[in-house]
Motif scaffolding. Structure first.
Motif, PDB file in Angstrom:
ATOM      1  N   ASN A 260       8.107  40.802  30.800  1.00  0.00           N
ATOM      2  CA  ASN A 260       9.076  40.866  31.890  1.00  0.00           C
ATOM      3  C   ASN A 260      10.441  40.530  31.291  1.00  0.00           C
ATOM      4  OD1 ASN A 260       6.979  41.198  33.966  1.00  0.00           O
ATOM      5  ND2 ASN A 260       6.470  39.086  33.445  1.00  0.00           N
ATOM      6  N   TYR A 261      11.434  41.359  31.566  1.00  0.00           N
ATOM      7  CA  TYR A 261      12.645  41.308  30.749  1.00  0.00           C
ATOM      8  C   TYR A 261      13.884  41.576  31.589  1.00  0.00           C
ATOM      9  CZ  TYR A 261      15.919  42.639  26.995  1.00  0.00           C
ATOM     10  OH  TYR A 261      16.994  42.726  26.158  1.00  0.00           O
ATOM     11  N   PHE A 262      14.955  40.824  31.280  1.00  0.00           N
ATOM     12  CA  PHE A 262      16.264  41.023  31.903  1.00  0.00           C
ATOM     13  C   PHE A 262      17.272  41.150  30.761  1.00  0.00           C
ATOM     14  CE2 PHE A 262      18.327  39.999  36.175  1.00  0.00           C
ATOM     15  CZ  PHE A 262      19.508  40.670  35.863  1.00  0.00           C
ATOM     16  N   GLY A 263      17.693  42.379  30.488  1.00  0.00           N
ATOM     17  CA  GLY A 263      18.641  42.628  29.418  1.00  0.00           C
ATOM     18  C   GLY A 263      19.993  43.009  29.977  1.00  0.00           C
ATOM     19  N   ILE A 264      21.039  42.431  29.418  1.00  0.00           N
ATOM     20  CA  ILE A 264      22.393  42.640  29.914  1.00  0.00           C
ATOM     21  C   ILE A 264      23.252  43.147  28.768  1.00  0.00           C
ATOM     22  CG2 ILE A 264      24.359  41.562  31.060  1.00  0.00           C
ATOM     23  CD1 ILE A 264      22.078  39.332  31.794  1.00  0.00           C
ATOM     24  N   SER A 265      23.961  44.241  29.004  1.00  0.00           N
ATOM     25  CA  SER A 265      24.877  44.803  28.020  1.00  0.00           C
ATOM     26  C   SER A 265      24.095  45.252  26.783  1.00  0.00           C
ATOM     27  CB  SER A 265      25.954  43.770  27.715  1.00  0.00           C
ATOM     28  OG  SER A 265      27.078  44.357  27.137  1.00  0.00           O
ATOM     29  N   TYR A 266      24.431  44.735  25.574  1.00  0.00           N
ATOM     30  CA  TYR A 266      23.610  45.099  24.411  1.00  0.00           C
ATOM     31  C   TYR A 266      22.136  44.837  24.672  1.00  0.00           C
ATOM     32  CZ  TYR A 266      21.092  44.317  20.078  1.00  0.00           C
ATOM     33  OH  TYR A 266      20.121  44.316  19.100  1.00  0.00           O
ATOM     34  N   GLY A 267      21.829  43.858  25.523  1.00  0.00           N
ATOM     35  CA  GLY A 267      20.435  43.588  25.870  1.00  0.00           C
ATOM     36  C   GLY A 267      19.735  44.776  26.498  1.00  0.00           C
ATOM     37  N   THR A 268      20.502  45.711  27.079  1.00  0.00           N
ATOM     38  CA  THR A 268      19.882  46.924  27.617  1.00  0.00           C
ATOM     39  C   THR A 268      19.433  47.842  26.478  1.00  0.00           C
ATOM     40  OG1 THR A 268      21.962  48.197  27.793  1.00  0.00           O
ATOM     41  CG2 THR A 268      21.394  46.769  29.638  1.00  0.00           C
ATOM     42  N   GLU A 269      20.211  47.894  25.422  1.00  0.00           N
ATOM     43  CA  GLU A 269      19.821  48.660  24.234  1.00  0.00           C
ATOM     44  C   GLU A 269      18.544  48.077  23.644  1.00  0.00           C
ATOM     45  OE1 GLU A 269      21.729  49.401  19.785  1.00  0.00           O
ATOM     46  OE2 GLU A 269      23.067  49.078  21.494  1.00  0.00           O
ATOM     47  N   LEU A 270      18.508  46.764  23.523  1.00  0.00           N
ATOM     48  CA  LEU A 270      17.325  46.090  23.007  1.00  0.00           C
ATOM     49  C   LEU A 270      16.108  46.360  23.892  1.00  0.00           C
ATOM     50  CD1 LEU A 270      15.946  44.074  21.086  1.00  0.00           C
ATOM     51  CD2 LEU A 270      16.896  42.222  22.492  1.00  0.00           C
ATOM     52  N   GLY A 271      16.303  46.312  25.207  1.00  0.00           N
ATOM     53  CA  GLY A 271      15.196  46.557  26.126  1.00  0.00           C
ATOM     54  C   GLY A 271      14.667  47.975  26.044  1.00  0.00           C
ATOM     55  N   ALA A 272      15.566  48.940  25.895  1.00  0.00           N
ATOM     56  CA  ALA A 272      15.136  50.334  25.775  1.00  0.00           C
ATOM     57  C   ALA A 272      14.385  50.563  24.465  1.00  0.00           C
ATOM     58  CB  ALA A 272      16.344  51.256  25.879  1.00  0.00           C
ATOM     59  N   VAL A 273      14.848  49.954  23.375  1.00  0.00           N
ATOM     60  CA  VAL A 273      14.143  50.061  22.102  1.00  0.00           C
ATOM     61  C   VAL A 273      12.749  49.433  22.223  1.00  0.00           C
ATOM     62  CG1 VAL A 273      14.106  49.218  19.715  1.00  0.00           C
ATOM     63  CG2 VAL A 273      16.189  50.229  20.655  1.00  0.00           C
ATOM     64  N   TYR A 274      12.658  48.286  22.891  1.00  0.00           N
ATOM     65  CA  TYR A 274      11.348  47.656  23.102  1.00  0.00           C
ATOM     66  C   TYR A 274      10.422  48.602  23.854  1.00  0.00           C
ATOM     67  CZ  TYR A 274       7.658  44.491  24.507  1.00  0.00           C
ATOM     68  OH  TYR A 274       6.413  43.928  24.691  1.00  0.00           O
ATOM     69  N   ALA A 275      10.932  49.236  24.908  1.00  0.00           N
ATOM     70  CA  ALA A 275      10.104  50.140  25.702  1.00  0.00           C
ATOM     71  C   ALA A 275       9.602  51.309  24.861  1.00  0.00           C
ATOM     72  CB  ALA A 275      10.882  50.641  26.907  1.00  0.00           C
ATOM     73  N   HIS A 276      10.426  51.778  23.925  1.00  0.00           N
ATOM     74  CA  HIS A 276       9.991  52.872  23.054  1.00  0.00           C
ATOM     75  C   HIS A 276       8.890  52.407  22.097  1.00  0.00           C
ATOM     76  CE1 HIS A 276      10.133  56.328  20.361  1.00  0.00           C
ATOM     77  NE2 HIS A 276      10.193  55.466  19.358  1.00  0.00           N
ATOM     78  N   LEU A 277       9.058  51.218  21.522  1.00  0.00           N
ATOM     79  CA  LEU A 277       8.096  50.729  20.542  1.00  0.00           C
ATOM     80  C   LEU A 277       6.806  50.231  21.184  1.00  0.00           C
ATOM     81  CD1 LEU A 277      10.460  48.723  18.137  1.00  0.00           C
ATOM     82  CD2 LEU A 277       9.425  50.966  17.727  1.00  0.00           C
ATOM     83  N   PHE A 278       6.915  49.648  22.389  1.00  0.00           N
ATOM     84  CA  PHE A 278       5.755  49.019  23.035  1.00  0.00           C
ATOM     85  C   PHE A 278       5.644  49.465  24.496  1.00  0.00           C
ATOM     86  CE2 PHE A 278       7.482  46.109  19.834  1.00  0.00           C
ATOM     87  CZ  PHE A 278       6.386  45.975  18.984  1.00  0.00           C
ATOM     88  N   PRO A 279       5.517  50.762  24.766  1.00  0.00           N
ATOM     89  CA  PRO A 279       5.522  51.227  26.167  1.00  0.00           C
ATOM     90  C   PRO A 279       4.404  50.613  27.004  1.00  0.00           C
ATOM     91  CG  PRO A 279       4.764  52.965  24.674  1.00  0.00           C
ATOM     92  CD  PRO A 279       5.328  51.880  23.820  1.00  0.00           C
ATOM     93  N   GLU A 280       3.252  50.363  26.386  1.00  0.00           N
ATOM     94  CA  GLU A 280       2.133  49.809  27.138  1.00  0.00           C
ATOM     95  C   GLU A 280       2.342  48.340  27.495  1.00  0.00           C
ATOM     96  OE1 GLU A 280       1.282  49.072  22.780  1.00  0.00           O
ATOM     97  OE2 GLU A 280       2.231  50.613  24.015  1.00  0.00           O
ATOM     98  N   ASN A 281       3.331  47.693  26.869  1.00  0.00           N
ATOM     99  CA  ASN A 281       3.572  46.276  27.118  1.00  0.00           C
ATOM    100  C   ASN A 281       4.785  46.026  28.012  1.00  0.00           C
ATOM    101  OD1 ASN A 281       1.421  45.805  25.452  1.00  0.00           O
ATOM    102  ND2 ASN A 281       2.629  45.127  23.696  1.00  0.00           N
TER     103      ASN A 281
END
Length: 556
Positions: A260-281
């Motif tokens: 469960n994640y709340f990414g703000i600004s650059y944190g949105t880039e980090l969150g999108a990269v996480y979703a690509h690498l770990f979509p099932e998580n």
């Protein structure tokens, strides 16, 4: 100028108010108490929500060769120390909330190189405050990244935790961290505090001759060499991809099936990269103030220039409605006035009351102006600073704004926000544009922003002299198979992450069904705040109840 941090917009208003009222900056506590194990069993393997009933990929299975000691570690939570200088000036050692809930700190050990998971490691600094709900009602942990890249989550979360209190009382433990290379997670260091001050005082504005361009290149290469001397072995591994992998180890160590994640600004880039690498998580995720996924550094910088120019013009339009606006009665006059001020400061910096005798240079003035544009609430301080500079011959308020933006505290110490930002950006894309190619874009940047364009032009050469020239792997954002939707939130008047970038990120992730977009019609960087009931209700519904708003919702 490319600092995408929600913390800038929230922290600067309260801090500037305190500083101007008291006549000095808030002094940070010097306590350095060591963390002690409280024996709390939360986070010691408790399975969380945000995906209960599903099986995620265990952390160890994602990285063959990762030892059980890393893959199966659990966090030992204890008391927190005061923020360190690298984390930035805080408000003393975080102890407890008003209801008595203690702040807790810990570390997570992660490999420096995920391709060699049995090699060197980094201890990643963590902080949390737990939810008061009964164990059977808790939703797990909600992990925050506040942007930058380079913002310390350990230093930031206790300063703005009240904004997220409804999420805590609704069932989430609030968790944040210093990403690798940031703060106390092996924070990158390049120059000493005095060297940074000296460099700012020698500022003569953006280069406008071949001689000045050559000097900029030499300075950039000298800076890169200093970073390599202090943090060289770590620099190639400070990518967003690796930080996303760290977050998956964090998820596992917290005991949650999904992140469960709340990414703000650059944190949105980090969150999108996480979703690509770990979509099932992917659990319940919010990406607020969404970064443009376009990898072209020229396009990125041009978008930033347009965003800050638009925000400045909105400020000038508002200022012109007042009787005492220092920049005149219309936007055009205001833009010209600020351009002239910056040119004048290049020739003759303004005096300030700084005890070290620092002056307001053109670069510091430009930074101070930009800092005040991150939030409509700080426009009044921009008016104050411009009035001082234009009518009283003083640079005090604009210098104060610049210091907060640059991470300089009341004792003249710098956080590692700026070196971390450079290091992470250059790990993601270390390509560098030569000077003759940079200057070809000068007209485009000056058209995009008469005030900021000439400065932002040189951001595209930010990795000159970096000790490596190719990224280990490119960032990717596509996550059509994400286990849960990622709610995107974008503000139409955002200076740092302009709205058009959110539309492109939505497409990159997988479209409206995977990443619905909530539009906030307003000003400032980052939309979620309890004062914005429309955005807060939508975000809280998504995170607390899984009630994701449909794509196209607008808040005014």
């Amino acid at each position: 100028m490319n600092i995408h941090s929600h913390f800038r917009s929230r922290r600067v208003v309260g801090a500037i108010t305190t500083a101007l009222t008291a006549g000095l900056l808030v002094a940070s506590c010097s306590s350095r108490d060591l963390a002690l194990d409280l024996g709390d069993d939360r986070g010691q393997g408790t399975e969380g929500g945000g995906g209960a009933g599903t099986e995620s990929v265990p952390a160890g299975d994602s990285y063959p060769g990762l030892s059980d000691a890393l893959a199966q570690q659990r966090i030992q939570w204890g008391d927190c120390a005061a923020p360190t200088p690298l984390q930035g000036e805080g408000m003393g050692r975080p102890t407890q909330l008003s209801d008595g809930t203690p702040w807790q700190c810990g570390t997570l050990t992660v490999p420096v190189d995920y391709e060699r998971p049995d090699g060197d490691t980094i201890d990643m600094a963590l902080i949390r405050v737990v939810s008061p709900v009964a164990e059977e009602d808790r939703l797990g942990s909600l992990v925050f990244n506040f942007g930058g890249p380079g913002s310390s989550g350990v230093g930031t979360l206790p300063l703005i935790d009240e904004e997220y209190e409804e999420l805590r009382t609704g069932g989430f433990d609030l968790v944040s961290f210093d990403p690798r290379g940031v703060g106390e997670s092996s924070g990158v260091v390049c120059l000493s505090d005095d060297e940074i001050d000296d460099g700012d005082q020698e500022d003569t504005g953006p280069p406008r001759s071949a001689e000045e361009e050559a000097e900029l290149v030499a300075d950039s290469e000298e800076y890169a060499a200093a970073c390599a001397a202090h943090s060289g072995d770590l620099l190639p591994h400070l990518s967003t991809n690796n930080t996303a992998r760290d977050m998956d180890l964090l998820r596992h160590a917290l005991g949650d099936d999904r992140l469960n994640y709340f990414g703000i600004s650059y944190g949105t880039e980090l969150g999108a990269v996480y979703a690509h690498l770990f979509p099932e998580n992917v659990g319940r995720a919010v990406l607020d103030a969404v970064v443009d996924p376009n990898p072209d550094p020229v396009a990125q910088s041009l978008l930033d220039a347009e965003g800050f120019q638009l925000a400045l013009e909105h400020y000038l339009e508002d200022c012109a409605t007042g009787a005492d606006c220092p920049t005149g009665g219309d936007v055009g006059t205001g833009v010209a006035t600020i351009e002239t001020l910056l040119d004048d400061l290049t020739a003759e910096p303004l005096p300030t009351g700084d005890p070290e005798g620092r002056r307001l240079t053109s670069g510091l003035a430009m930074t101070g102006i930009a800092a005040a544009l991150y939030s409509e609430d700080s426009w009044e301080y921009l008016t104050m600073g411009l009035d001082e500079a234009l009518n009283a011959g003083s640079g005090d308020t604009l210098l104060l704004l610049a210091d907060f933006y640059n991470g300089r505290d009341s004792q003249g110490r710098y956080s590692n926000l700026m070196p971390a930002l450079n290091a992470i950006r250059c790990a993601d894309d270390p390509s560098r544009m030569e000077v003759d190619e940079v200057v070809r874009h000068r007209d485009a940047f000056e058209t995009a922003s008469p005030v900021f364009g000439e400065w932002m032009l040189w951001g595209v050469s930010g990795c000159l002299g970096w000790p490596f020239e190719e990224a280990a792997e490119p960032e990717e954002f596509s996550a059509p198979d994400a286990a849960a939707p990622l709610l995107l939130v974008a503000t139409t008047g955002d200076p740092a992450t302009p709205y058009a970038g959110a539309e492109r990120m939505q497409e990159a992730i997988g479209g409206p069904s995977v990443a619905p977009l909530l539009t906030n019609d307003g000003e400032g960087h980052g939309a979620y705040t309890p004062d914005n009931a429309c955005v807060a209700d939508a975000v809280n519904g998504h995170l607390l109840r899984g009630e994701t708003p449909e794509d196209g919702l607008r808040c005014e």
